[in-house]
Design an enzyme around this catalytic site. Structure first.
Site, PDB file in Angstrom:
ATOM      1  N   GLU A 234      11.626 -14.621 -11.511  1.00 57.85           N
ATOM      2  CA  GLU A 234      11.761 -14.608 -10.057  1.00 57.85           C
ATOM      3  C   GLU A 234      12.862 -15.583  -9.661  1.00 57.85           C
ATOM      4  OE1 GLU A 234      11.727 -14.789  -6.043  1.00 57.85           O
ATOM      5  OE2 GLU A 234      10.798 -13.195  -7.234  1.00 57.85           O
TER       6      GLU A 234
ATOM      7  N   ARG B   7       0.151  -9.966   3.851  1.00 61.10           N
ATOM      8  CA  ARG B   7       0.955  -9.835   2.637  1.00 61.10           C
ATOM      9  C   ARG B   7       0.730 -11.003   1.683  1.00 61.10           C
ATOM     10  NH1 ARG B   7       4.948  -5.848   3.028  1.00 61.10           N
ATOM     11  NH2 ARG B   7       5.842  -6.648   1.092  1.00 61.10           N
TER      12      ARG B   7
ATOM     13  N   TYR C  27      -3.349  -4.848  14.268  1.00 53.34           N
ATOM     14  CA  TYR C  27      -4.615  -4.794  13.533  1.00 53.34           C
ATOM     15  C   TYR C  27      -4.971  -6.196  13.042  1.00 53.34           C
ATOM     16  CZ  TYR C  27      -1.220  -4.273   9.674  1.00 53.34           C
ATOM     17  OH  TYR C  27      -0.155  -4.410   8.818  1.00 53.34           O
TER      18      TYR C  27
ATOM     19  N   ASP D  83      10.585  -1.018  -4.281  1.00 49.51           N
ATOM     20  CA  ASP D  83      11.724  -0.850  -3.378  1.00 49.51           C
ATOM     21  C   ASP D  83      13.045  -0.716  -4.121  1.00 49.51           C
ATOM     22  OD1 ASP D  83      10.222  -0.844  -1.106  1.00 49.51           O
ATOM     23  OD2 ASP D  83      10.686  -2.898  -0.498  1.00 49.51           O
TER      24      ASP D  83
END
Length: 408
Positions: free
Chosen positions: A37, A112, A226, A303
């Site tokens: 990462e 998330r 939400y 993605d």
């Protein structure tokens, strides 16, 4: 997941939701994984996301569904409202017997960071996963037996038997391998964030208490709301098309445009708008589908493979599906290149269909005038237990089962 009899060392590039899920799936299939990462520490930015039953199924296969459910909310309904009139257009019942019999797994909404944290914890606990931060991939070299990753930092080259590129929308590995240019800007922008639920007042507090997913559809704009994190936070996303978009400028999709686009909305939407986070604007991008996900011993995921607009709420869901399919493939094939080919063949067509239809659903959501009137009339006639138009999205393609075994 099937477990391979020929362990390999597979590198995963990217520590987001897709990358962590892929690392976990590969490790559970019996391989050694090194995930790199570029950030100095793992983390996720953004706000809420929706996990349809296809994502819940994937999380179950990855062994983290219970952990995700501990902080997520299971909304009773998806409700589409007219942002101008405030009238309900249609709803989908997510707690009915018909839903449970058809999909088996829950529809969840979560923050998330909570989903990312659950996947990260599972990767840290798995003995076959090594996590490295501060590693920015600059390029990859491969031959018939290995892939070598080079980094911008003064660290050693990483050699692996195969590489999974899960490095997101602006994937450097995709650009090097596919060469299809920059992502496509939709000219839409989002302002989003989650705030303490107690800050909602009036009619908005009633919507928050209902725990439903609310989609307020309007001309070239919409608002989604939400609850997340056990109902303690309320997620809001305001999306609109900018009239000032310019590809060579960042001065578009401003707060002033946000206020202007929503000026004609009903009172409930206007009441919610001041509470929408303005800390950051998010231009919305996707790409046209491509067939070439696999390049020898390197494959794309999430993605990096199929970035999509958010209108079907499937971005994270499809990355999780990718991870599960990849895990099954690397558990069935001794050659990583063969596994990658099988994974891509299973996933390409479905991901492309969702990419394409996400654009179309955005067009439907943002209709104006007579188009919006006809949309409302057609959708008003559907039953809350009619899932025929969405079931293909929420039902993943079954992964192949090795001979001599039964599907889970």
């Amino acid at each position: 997941m099937p477990v391979t009899t020929t362990p390999h060392h597979i590198a995963v590039v990217g520590g987001g939701i897709g990358g962590l899920a892929a690392a976990l799936a590969i490790a559970r299939a019996g391989h050694e994984v090194t995930l790199v990462e570029r950030a100095a520490q793992f983390g996720e930015i953004g706000a809420g996301l929706q996990l349809a039953p296809n994502a819940s199924l994937a999380l179950e296969e990855l062994g983290v569904l219970a952990e995700v459910q501990s902080t997520a909310v299971a909304p009773p309904q998806l409700v589409m409202m007219d942002a101008l009139t405030g009238d309900q257009i249609t709803a989908i019942d997510l707690r009915s017997t018909a839903y449970k019999e058809r999909f088996k797994h829950p529809y969840l909404v979560t923050h998330r960071t909570d989903l990312h944290a659950a996947l990260l914890a599972a990767c840290r606990e798995h003995p076959a996963v090594t996590l490295r931060t501060g590693h920015t991939v600059t390029h990859a070299e491969q031959d018939a037996s290995a892939v070598r990753l080079h980094f911008a930092e003064p660290v050693e080259v990483l050699t692996a038997d195969a590489v999974v590129a899960a490095d997101g929308l602006h994937s450097k590995l995709r650009q090097a391998l596919v060469g299809d240019g920059d992502p496509v800007c939709s000219r839409y922008v989002a302002f989003r964030g989650a705030l303490p639920a107690e800050r909602m007042s009036g009619r908005m507090s009633q919507h928050a208490a209902s725990e439903a997913v609310m989609v307020w559809a309007g001309p070239r704009m919409h608002l989604v709301q939400y609850p997340v994190r056990r109902g303690e936070l309320y997620n809001q996303v305001a999306v609109f098309e900018s009239d000032s978009y310019a590809p060579d400028s960042d001065d578009w999709g401003t707060e002033a445009e946000l206020e202007e686009r929503f000026a004609g909305a009903c009172q409930a939407v206007r009441d919610a708008l001041p509470l929408v986070s303005r800390d950051r604007r998010w231009p919305l991008y996707d790409r046209l589908p491509v067939d070439n996900w696999v390049h020898g011993r390197i494959t794309l995921l999430g993605d990096a493979a199929h970035p999509m607009l958010q209108y079907l709420a499937q971005g994270a869901c499809q990355a999780l599906e990718d991870a599960v399919a990849l895990g099954h493939a690397v558990g069935r094939f001794s050659d990583p290149a063969d596994a990658f080919t099988a994974y891509a063949e299973l996933r390409r067509e479905r991901a492309a269909r969702i990419q394409t239809n996400a654009r179309r659903f955005g067009d439907i959501c943002h209709l104006e005038g007579m188009g919006a009137t006809l949309r409302n009339m057609l959708l008003a006639s559907r039953s809350p237990e009619d899932f025929d138009d969405i079931s293909w999205v929420w039902t993943p393609a079954p992964v192949p089962t090795p001979a001599g075994t039964t599907a889970p």
